[in-house]
Structures are given as structure tokens and as C-alpha cells.
Scaffold this active site. Sequence first.
Site, PDB file in Angstrom:
ATOM      1  N   GLU A  18      -6.705  -5.029  69.442  1.00  0.00           N
ATOM      2  CA  GLU A  18      -6.812  -5.074  70.904  1.00  0.00           C
ATOM      3  C   GLU A  18      -5.601  -4.443  71.590  1.00  0.00           C
ATOM      4  O   GLU A  18      -5.646  -4.163  72.796  1.00  0.00           O
ATOM      5  CB  GLU A  18      -7.003  -6.518  71.378  1.00  0.00           C
ATOM      6  CG  GLU A  18      -5.772  -7.396  71.338  1.00  0.00           C
ATOM      7  CD  GLU A  18      -5.461  -7.986  69.981  1.00  0.00           C
ATOM      8  OE1 GLU A  18      -4.575  -8.864  69.915  1.00  0.00           O
ATOM      9  OE2 GLU A  18      -6.097  -7.571  68.979  1.00  0.00           O
ATOM     10  N   HIS A  77      -2.918  -5.787  65.486  1.00  0.00           N
ATOM     11  CA  HIS A  77      -3.697  -6.163  66.671  1.00  0.00           C
ATOM     12  C   HIS A  77      -4.582  -4.992  67.111  1.00  0.00           C
ATOM     13  O   HIS A  77      -4.095  -4.076  67.778  1.00  0.00           O
ATOM     14  CB  HIS A  77      -2.769  -6.545  67.826  1.00  0.00           C
ATOM     15  CG  HIS A  77      -2.053  -7.831  67.640  1.00  0.00           C
ATOM     16  ND1 HIS A  77      -2.578  -9.044  68.029  1.00  0.00           N
ATOM     17  CD2 HIS A  77      -0.845  -8.102  67.091  1.00  0.00           C
ATOM     18  CE1 HIS A  77      -1.724 -10.009  67.740  1.00  0.00           C
ATOM     19  NE2 HIS A  77      -0.667  -9.469  67.167  1.00  0.00           N
ATOM     20  N   CYS A 131      -4.126 -10.991  63.066  1.00  0.00           N
ATOM     21  CA  CYS A 131      -2.717 -11.359  62.992  1.00  0.00           C
ATOM     22  C   CYS A 131      -2.561 -12.718  62.280  1.00  0.00           C
ATOM     23  O   CYS A 131      -2.931 -12.846  61.129  1.00  0.00           O
ATOM     24  CB  CYS A 131      -2.061 -11.344  64.374  1.00  0.00           C
ATOM     25  SG  CYS A 131      -0.248 -11.330  64.297  1.00  0.00           S
TER      26      CYS A 131
END
Length: 225
Positions: free
Chosen positions: A208, A206, A98
Amino acid sequence: MTDRSDGRAPGSDTGGAKPTVVVLDYGSGNVHSAIKALELAGADVELTADSGRVAAADGLFVPGVGAFSAVMSQLQSVRGAEKIDRRLAGGRPVLGICVGMQILFDRGVERDHETEGLGEWPGTVEPLKADVLPHMGWNTVQAPDDSLLFDGVRDERFYFVHSYAAQDWALEGYGARKSPKVTWADHGGPFVAAVENGPLWATQFHPEKSGRPGIRLLTNWLATL
């Protein structure tokens, strides 16, 4: 590489040695979900800004949320630019996420305020040209056929939360130096969604927060360490 339905690294639960990854601790938010995702992908993870540990780890993960200028200021407080540059000079892998990707470019422009970035890649991070901002939610990407990062997840969707991005790519290979592999996405126009450039890789989205495809993508990165 053998695919797994849970996205974890092959051998991650067999007692084999795990790659070590340092998540750079400079005050960025969202690090706990990143740590959990890296662990699920098969890494031995540590959150620290210690110079020795940053240098010694198999991989360095650079998170980033918020404003470009704030992230650069926070990085400077822990000499993050120096630590990233030293790893790259030695060919040691780094993955930016990011705003942790955005600060790798020459500069960022937010509300007419320009901030110098790390300058690893030429270019400027600017506001997206979309009618609806931020770009928040799931989106597809267009990855090169030979991408290692997107192996097995080229047709998946990933989770984005941003209003700014690099919308041009200028760095090309020359001589024996291979051209970077650049992945694109679209929101009001094309923007750089990921880059694979020698030891320096990054994603605007992202992983994650991207479920199984995100874990698989992190597994792909770990496999290169």
C-alpha cells in the site's frame, strides 16, 4: 491479465462484480492506506472483525505495524488467530502484510523477549543483521519465476519499514502438496520478503506504500480470489 498503467484491476471500472475483502480490524495502524490501495486494485473493502464477515469475504487482509508481541496481543483481543485459522482450514485466501506476515511464523524474538506466533509456518522472526536499522525505504526482491503475486512487477522496488524478519525458510512440499513460493530480499543478509503458500500469502514490505507496483501486486492477489 491485462496490464494497466494505473495498476488497477482489469474491469474494476466497468461495473463488473468486485471481489470482497475484509481488512481485519484489531487496532493495527495504517489501515486507511491499505483500504485505499485495495480499492484502487479493484476490491470492495470493509474494515471489521465481525466473524461472519471475515468468514464470508473473498479475501482477508491482515495488516500489522509495531512490535510482534503487541500485534499478537491485539489479535487475541478479537480472536484473530481463530478467524485466520478457520479461513485457512476452508482454503479461503488470506494476505498478511509486514508484522501481519511475521506473526504467521512460530515465534518472534524482540530484545531477548520471545512471543509465540500463529504457527502457520515454522521459523523465528529475529532482528536483521544489518548495520543500519530499521530497514526503511525501497528495495528489490528475488521472486520465483512462477510467482503469481509478482506477475508483471518482478523487477520493481517495494517499500520496507522493519527491523525484524524471518531469515530462514524450512517448510517444503511433500506428496501432492506443492512447495511454497518464497521471495527473498537483502538487507545485511537475505530475509523472507514474501510467501505464496496455498491460500496463505504474505509480504514483509508494504504494497500500500509501494506506488504502482504495490497496486499491481494487490491486483494480482485479487485476481486469485
